[in-house]
Design a protein around this motif. Structure first.
Motif, PDB file in Angstrom:
ATOM      1  N   MET A 117      29.007  40.014  39.333  1.00  0.00           N
ATOM      2  CA  MET A 117      28.575  38.810  39.996  1.00  0.00           C
ATOM      3  C   MET A 117      27.409  38.189  39.218  1.00  0.00           C
ATOM      4  N   GLN A 118      26.480  39.013  38.779  1.00  0.00           N
ATOM      5  CA  GLN A 118      25.331  38.495  38.037  1.00  0.00           C
ATOM      6  C   GLN A 118      25.764  37.812  36.745  1.00  0.00           C
ATOM      7  N   CYS A 119      26.758  38.369  36.103  1.00  0.00           N
ATOM      8  CA  CYS A 119      27.238  37.785  34.842  1.00  0.00           C
ATOM      9  C   CYS A 119      27.863  36.417  35.077  1.00  0.00           C
ATOM     10  N   ILE A 120      28.666  36.296  36.110  1.00  0.00           N
ATOM     11  CA  ILE A 120      29.303  35.010  36.434  1.00  0.00           C
ATOM     12  C   ILE A 120      28.233  33.985  36.775  1.00  0.00           C
ATOM     13  N   VAL A 121      27.302  34.356  37.626  1.00  0.00           N
ATOM     14  CA  VAL A 121      26.229  33.442  38.020  1.00  0.00           C
ATOM     15  C   VAL A 121      25.371  33.084  36.811  1.00  0.00           C
ATOM     16  N   GLY A 122      25.223  34.029  35.879  1.00  0.00           N
ATOM     17  CA  GLY A 122      24.447  33.797  34.670  1.00  0.00           C
ATOM     18  C   GLY A 122      25.160  32.933  33.639  1.00  0.00           C
ATOM     19  N   HIS A 169      35.955  30.916  47.564  1.00  0.00           N
ATOM     20  CA  HIS A 169      37.186  30.664  46.832  1.00  0.00           C
ATOM     21  C   HIS A 169      37.008  30.225  45.380  1.00  0.00           C
ATOM     22  N   SER A 170      35.783  30.179  44.879  1.00  0.00           N
ATOM     23  CA  SER A 170      35.585  29.711  43.507  1.00  0.00           C
ATOM     24  C   SER A 170      34.249  30.216  42.959  1.00  0.00           C
ATOM     25  N   GLU A 171      34.106  30.075  41.648  1.00  0.00           N
ATOM     26  CA  GLU A 171      32.847  30.458  41.012  1.00  0.00           C
ATOM     27  C   GLU A 171      31.698  29.582  41.488  1.00  0.00           C
ATOM     28  N   SER A 172      31.972  28.311  41.723  1.00  0.00           N
ATOM     29  CA  SER A 172      30.900  27.427  42.200  1.00  0.00           C
ATOM     30  C   SER A 172      30.431  27.859  43.599  1.00  0.00           C
ATOM     31  N   GLU A 173      31.346  28.284  44.452  1.00  0.00           N
ATOM     32  CA  GLU A 173      30.954  28.789  45.768  1.00  0.00           C
ATOM     33  C   GLU A 173      30.168  30.091  45.631  1.00  0.00           C
ATOM     34  N   LEU A 174      30.546  30.928  44.667  1.00  0.00           N
ATOM     35  CA  LEU A 174      29.809  32.168  44.422  1.00  0.00           C
ATOM     36  C   LEU A 174      28.373  31.859  44.003  1.00  0.00           C
ATOM     37  N   VAL A 206      24.956  32.967  46.047  1.00  0.00           N
ATOM     38  CA  VAL A 206      23.863  33.736  45.444  1.00  0.00           C
ATOM     39  C   VAL A 206      22.551  32.958  45.546  1.00  0.00           C
ATOM     40  N   ALA A 207      22.585  31.655  45.296  1.00  0.00           N
ATOM     41  CA  ALA A 207      21.369  30.837  45.381  1.00  0.00           C
ATOM     42  C   ALA A 207      20.791  30.860  46.797  1.00  0.00           C
ATOM     43  N   ARG A 208      21.664  30.748  47.799  1.00  0.00           N
ATOM     44  CA  ARG A 208      21.197  30.799  49.196  1.00  0.00           C
ATOM     45  C   ARG A 208      20.576  32.156  49.512  1.00  0.00           C
ATOM     46  N   HIS A 261      38.476  42.068  40.249  1.00  0.00           N
ATOM     47  CA  HIS A 261      37.180  42.278  40.909  1.00  0.00           C
ATOM     48  C   HIS A 261      36.685  40.989  41.560  1.00  0.00           C
ATOM     49  N   LEU A 262      36.830  39.869  40.865  1.00  0.00           N
ATOM     50  CA  LEU A 262      36.407  38.592  41.438  1.00  0.00           C
ATOM     51  C   LEU A 262      37.236  38.245  42.672  1.00  0.00           C
ATOM     52  N   HIS A 263      38.534  38.477  42.597  1.00  0.00           N
ATOM     53  CA  HIS A 263      39.412  38.212  43.741  1.00  0.00           C
ATOM     54  C   HIS A 263      38.945  39.023  44.960  1.00  0.00           C
ATOM     55  N   ASN A 264      38.652  40.305  44.745  1.00  0.00           N
ATOM     56  CA  ASN A 264      38.172  41.159  45.838  1.00  0.00           C
ATOM     57  C   ASN A 264      36.815  40.692  46.364  1.00  0.00           C
ATOM     58  N   LEU A 265      35.934  40.327  45.460  1.00  0.00           N
ATOM     59  CA  LEU A 265      34.609  39.845  45.848  1.00  0.00           C
ATOM     60  C   LEU A 265      34.709  38.552  46.655  1.00  0.00           C
ATOM     61  N   TYR A 266      35.512  37.621  46.172  1.00  0.00           N
ATOM     62  CA  TYR A 266      35.695  36.357  46.883  1.00  0.00           C
ATOM     63  C   TYR A 266      36.233  36.602  48.284  1.00  0.00           C
ATOM     64  N   GLY A 267      37.169  37.526  48.420  1.00  0.00           N
ATOM     65  CA  GLY A 267      37.729  37.841  49.732  1.00  0.00           C
ATOM     66  C   GLY A 267      36.682  38.395  50.678  1.00  0.00           C
ATOM     67  N   LYS A 268      35.842  39.286  50.181  1.00  0.00           N
ATOM     68  CA  LYS A 268      34.808  39.897  51.020  1.00  0.00           C
ATOM     69  C   LYS A 268      33.748  38.887  51.434  1.00  0.00           C
ATOM     70  N   LEU A 269      33.463  37.937  50.565  1.00  0.00           N
ATOM     71  CA  LEU A 269      32.432  36.936  50.858  1.00  0.00           C
ATOM     72  C   LEU A 269      33.013  35.676  51.495  1.00  0.00           C
ATOM     73  N   ASP A 270      34.342  35.622  51.619  1.00  0.00           N
ATOM     74  CA  ASP A 270      35.050  34.460  52.158  1.00  0.00           C
ATOM     75  C   ASP A 270      34.709  33.190  51.376  1.00  0.00           C
TER      76      ASP A 270
END
Length: 64
Positions: free
Chosen positions: A1-6, A38-43, A47-49, A27-36
């Protein structure tokens, strides 16, 4: 997650971690599902919030 956000690409992350791009995708698919989300921009927004919320909680001037 840190790498994507970075700002790293999936390919860069895969090379750095010695895994395939498909593993990153899984891994991203699983992470997106857990956090509800759907995209890198939402991720990135998620994280910012969280960072803002945690930094506010740690600020002694804001604790009553």
């Amino acid at each position: 997650m840190q790498c994507i956000v970075g700002g790293k690409s999936r390919k860069e992350i895969a090379e750095e971690l010695f895994i395939t791009s498909n593993t990153i995708k899984t891994h991203l698919h699983n992470l997106y599902g857990k956090l509800d989300i759907h995209s890198e921009s939402e991720l990135k927004k998620f994280v910012a919030r969280r960072e803002k919320m945690l930094s506010t909680a740690d600020d002694p001037a804001l604790v009553s």
